[in-house]
Write a protein that holds these residues in place. Structure first.
Motif, mmCIF file in Angstrom:
data_model
loop_
_atom_site.group_PDB
_atom_site.id
_atom_site.type_symbol
_atom_site.label_atom_id
_atom_site.label_comp_id
_atom_site.label_asym_id
_atom_site.label_seq_id
_atom_site.Cartn_x
_atom_site.Cartn_y
_atom_site.Cartn_z
ATOM 1 N N LYS A 152 45.955 1.234 23.626
ATOM 2 C CA LYS A 152 46.703 1.990 23.084
ATOM 3 C C LYS A 152 46.865 1.899 21.647
ATOM 4 O O LYS A 152 47.026 2.778 20.910
ATOM 5 N N ALA A 153 46.929 0.623 21.114
ATOM 6 C CA ALA A 153 47.006 0.579 19.789
ATOM 7 C C ALA A 153 45.804 1.162 18.921
ATOM 8 O O ALA A 153 45.855 2.009 17.874
ATOM 9 N N ASP A 154 44.673 1.114 19.606
ATOM 10 C CA ASP A 154 43.475 1.842 19.008
ATOM 11 C C ASP A 154 43.448 3.056 19.169
ATOM 12 O O ASP A 154 43.149 3.944 18.409
ATOM 13 N N THR A 155 43.824 3.646 20.338
ATOM 14 C CA THR A 155 43.857 5.073 20.245
ATOM 15 C C THR A 155 44.845 5.685 19.501
ATOM 16 O O THR A 155 44.674 6.932 19.039
ATOM 17 N N PHE A 156 45.966 5.142 19.340
ATOM 18 C CA PHE A 156 46.837 5.700 18.296
ATOM 19 C C PHE A 156 46.998 5.164 16.787
ATOM 20 O O PHE A 156 47.988 5.180 15.861
ATOM 21 N N GLY B 242 50.058 3.260 16.601
ATOM 22 C CA GLY B 242 49.249 1.788 16.901
ATOM 23 C C GLY B 242 49.587 0.919 16.363
ATOM 24 O O GLY B 242 49.818 -0.277 16.952
ATOM 25 N N ASN B 243 50.558 0.767 15.149
ATOM 26 C CA ASN B 243 51.158 -0.366 14.500
ATOM 27 C C ASN B 243 52.118 -0.767 15.536
ATOM 28 O O ASN B 243 52.427 -1.921 15.913
ATOM 29 N N SER B 244 52.979 0.171 16.303
ATOM 30 C CA SER B 244 53.849 -0.263 17.235
ATOM 31 C C SER B 244 53.438 -1.185 18.437
ATOM 32 O O SER B 244 53.975 -2.259 18.899
ATOM 33 N N PHE B 245 52.395 -0.593 18.928
ATOM 34 C CA PHE B 245 51.586 -1.248 20.064
ATOM 35 C C PHE B 245 51.122 -2.324 19.797
ATOM 36 O O PHE B 245 51.187 -3.672 20.371
ATOM 37 N N ALA C 123 53.422 2.604 33.266
ATOM 38 C CA ALA C 123 53.990 2.953 32.017
ATOM 39 C C ALA C 123 53.028 3.062 30.876
ATOM 40 O O ALA C 123 52.675 4.276 30.596
ATOM 41 N N VAL C 124 52.648 1.854 30.520
ATOM 42 C CA VAL C 124 51.764 1.880 29.281
ATOM 43 C C VAL C 124 50.391 2.462 29.384
ATOM 44 O O VAL C 124 49.974 3.398 28.529
ATOM 45 N N ASP C 125 49.888 2.628 30.617
ATOM 46 C CA ASP C 125 48.543 3.111 30.905
ATOM 47 C C ASP C 125 48.543 4.703 30.542
ATOM 48 O O ASP C 125 47.765 5.469 30.179
ATOM 49 N N GLY C 126 49.822 5.182 31.247
ATOM 50 C CA GLY C 126 49.985 6.555 31.124
ATOM 51 C C GLY C 126 50.984 7.283 29.773
ATOM 52 O O GLY C 126 51.032 8.385 29.838
ATOM 53 N N ILE C 127 50.982 6.462 28.820
ATOM 54 C CA ILE C 127 51.722 7.021 27.594
ATOM 55 C C ILE C 127 51.017 8.196 26.878
ATOM 56 O O ILE C 127 49.969 7.939 26.894
ATOM 57 N N ARG D 52 44.034 -3.708 13.231
ATOM 58 C CA ARG D 52 44.674 -4.954 14.225
ATOM 59 C C ARG D 52 44.293 -6.270 13.652
ATOM 60 O O ARG D 52 43.472 -6.775 14.355
ATOM 61 N N THR D 53 44.781 -6.647 12.642
ATOM 62 C CA THR D 53 44.423 -7.807 12.150
ATOM 63 C C THR D 53 45.795 -8.565 11.508
ATOM 64 O O THR D 53 46.845 -7.880 11.447
#
Length: 476
Positions: A171-175, A195-198, A384-388, A461-462
């Motif tokens: 999800k971080a990558d997707t968003f 993506g920052n949030s995830f 939840a997470v997979d379907g956000i 994502r670092t």
């Protein structure tokens, strides 16, 4: 009915049960919990009894024919699901686990007796204390069985945790380019990406994985061979040397022998460390669930930045209402684990002198915490997470109307002047850009820089992920 006796006298118990007098007394004394001793603890106990019989036989202290029947009985029990009718003692019990230890001894003895054509309870040939419990004490068998059980139950927890981290990473990558307002103390701060949030949620979970791994590794050290309070009384040197390696071979676990068998607390610090690591995981899962409930709030009057999958009707009276039930259940599991940690800490601290009598409640709490956290992470990921999904128009609107771009103005015109522009925007309802343009204090290049959210927010994502404000070009 059949009659058995111990040092307290005789007691009657059902004729067809495989347990004996000690188990029956425990059933009479501890009608506390509807839950019996966990099957993984019983399984580990059976493996300990098998290893002990083999080790005592090779030392010459146990008749090899008796050892053969003990091993056969344990293998028979290990081939089938643990039967609570054989092992019915409450998971909360007095006696530091002696009742469970004797329960296992009695069941093994009676099965072995049947194998040689003897009646249950005829302990002249094969005795629960003299033969099954040879070289042992509850002081070493109970904590050892508990550790083995915990190690095994942590395996699915690690799998669930890794799967959740992977899902959050996806999800971080997707968003990674989905822009939104960041908030501090629930007030608008500066732009960021979803993506920052995830990514911020998954990083603590990775640290929790390391904490739990470190705590688990301490569980591999057993004090088998220590007998009563680690004195080694009634234990042969051969047994002390070989019992743990033999048990490691049976369990297929890298178990090690404690260097100091006189370990009065049975490594209770390892249980406290594990509890603390599990509590940290619970806190991080709960914080993430709080955030998910908040940013999905609405759908009309809340933040409504994301949509959680609708899993069930949310009200018995309000049609169409859908609640964030999955984060809610994760929150409750987290609250429970925090309570378990308090129980474990109190139980570990309350032990006196050469033995802690409260290991049953420690194991009950750790095992329940591990199992409930494992299931909570699975349902959080799957349901939840997979379907956000996101509400992109709402996210864009929040950024467009935000006064947060004043932060990027401050390096150019100073904090105080930037604050005045922000306050005017909030007071008048005009956009920050409109007011900034009317002020005429910024060049076109500066305005383009200030209000280009892509340049303000850098998502990677670092370890350096987050907000980076680019300094404006110097004026000519």
């Amino acid at each position: 009915m059949r009659t058995e006796s111990d040092s307290l006298g005789q007691i009657e118990l059902p004729k067809d049960v495989y347990f004996g007098v000690h188990t029956q007394r425990a059933l009479n004394n501890f009608p506390i919990s509807d839950n019996v001793t966990h099957p993984e603890i019983i399984r580990a106990f059976l493996e300990i009894k098998q290893a002990a019989a083999q080790t005592n036989a090779t030392s010459g202290n146990l008749d090899r024919s008796i050892a053969k029947h003990i091993v056969s009985a344990t293998k028979l029990l290990l081939k089938q699901p643990i039967d609570s009718r054989m092992f019915p003692i409450s998971d909360i019990q007095g006696g530091a686990g002696t009742s469970t230890n004797m329960n296992v001894n009695e069941v093994i003895a009676n099965i072995a007796l049947e194998q040689i054509g003897r009646a249950r309870g005829d302990y002249q040939r094969i005795n629960p204390n003299d033969h099954i419990n040879m070289g042992q004490s509850t002081n070493d068998t109970y904590p050892s069985a508990g550790k083995i059980a915990l190690i095994r139950l942590l395996t699915p927890l690690f799998e669930s945790l890794e799967s959740l981290v992977d899902a959050l990473g996806n999800k971080a990558d997707t968003f990674s380019t989905t822009y939104k307002m960041g908030r501090t103390q629930l007030q608008d701060a500066v732009p960021m990406t979803l993506g920052n949030s995830f990514h911020a949620w998954l990083k603590p979970l990775r640290r929790d994985m390391l904490r739990i791994t470190t705590a688990r590794d301490a569980l591999y050290m057993l004090n088998m061979g220590g007998s009563a309070i680690g004195s080694g009384i009634n234990v042969s040197y051969h047994y002390q040397v070989h019992i743990v390696p033999n048990l490691a071979s049976i369990t297929n676990l890298p178990l090690t022998q404690a260097h100091d068998l006189f370990d009065a607390t049975s490594n209770l610090d390892s249980f406290v460390a594990l509890s603390g690591a599990l509590k940290s995981l619970a806190v991080n899962l709960s914080k993430m669930s709080n955030d998910l409930r908040l940013i999905s709030s609405g759908p009309r009057s809340g933040l409504h930045e994301i949509n959680l999958p609708a899993k069930q009707a949310g009200s018995s009276i309000m049609p169409g209402k859908v609640n964030p039930v999955i984060p809610e259940v994760v929150n409750q599991v987290a609250f429970e684990m925090i309570g378990f940690d308090a129980t474990i800490t109190a139980a570990a601290e309350a032990g006196q002198l050469e033995l802690n009598a409260f290991e049953p409640i420690i194991f009950k709490s750790l095992i329940a915490g591990i199992e409930h956290l494992t299931r909570a992470m699975d349902t959080l990921r799957i349901n939840a997470v997979d379907g956000i999904t996101i509400n992109k128009s709402r996210l864009s609107q929040d950024i467009d109307l935000s006064a947060s771009f004043a932060t990027a103005m401050a390096p150019i015109i100073g904090y105080q002047e930037a604050a005045k522009i922000a306050k005017e925007s909030l007071r008048t309802g005009k956009s920050l850009r409109q007011i900034a343009e009317n002020k005429g204090v910024f060049s076109e290049d500066e305005l383009a820089h200030i209000f280009k959210v892509e340049d303000i927010v850098i998502n990677a994502r670092t370890p350096e992920h987050g907000l980076v404000l680019h300094a404006p070009k110097a004026k000519a």
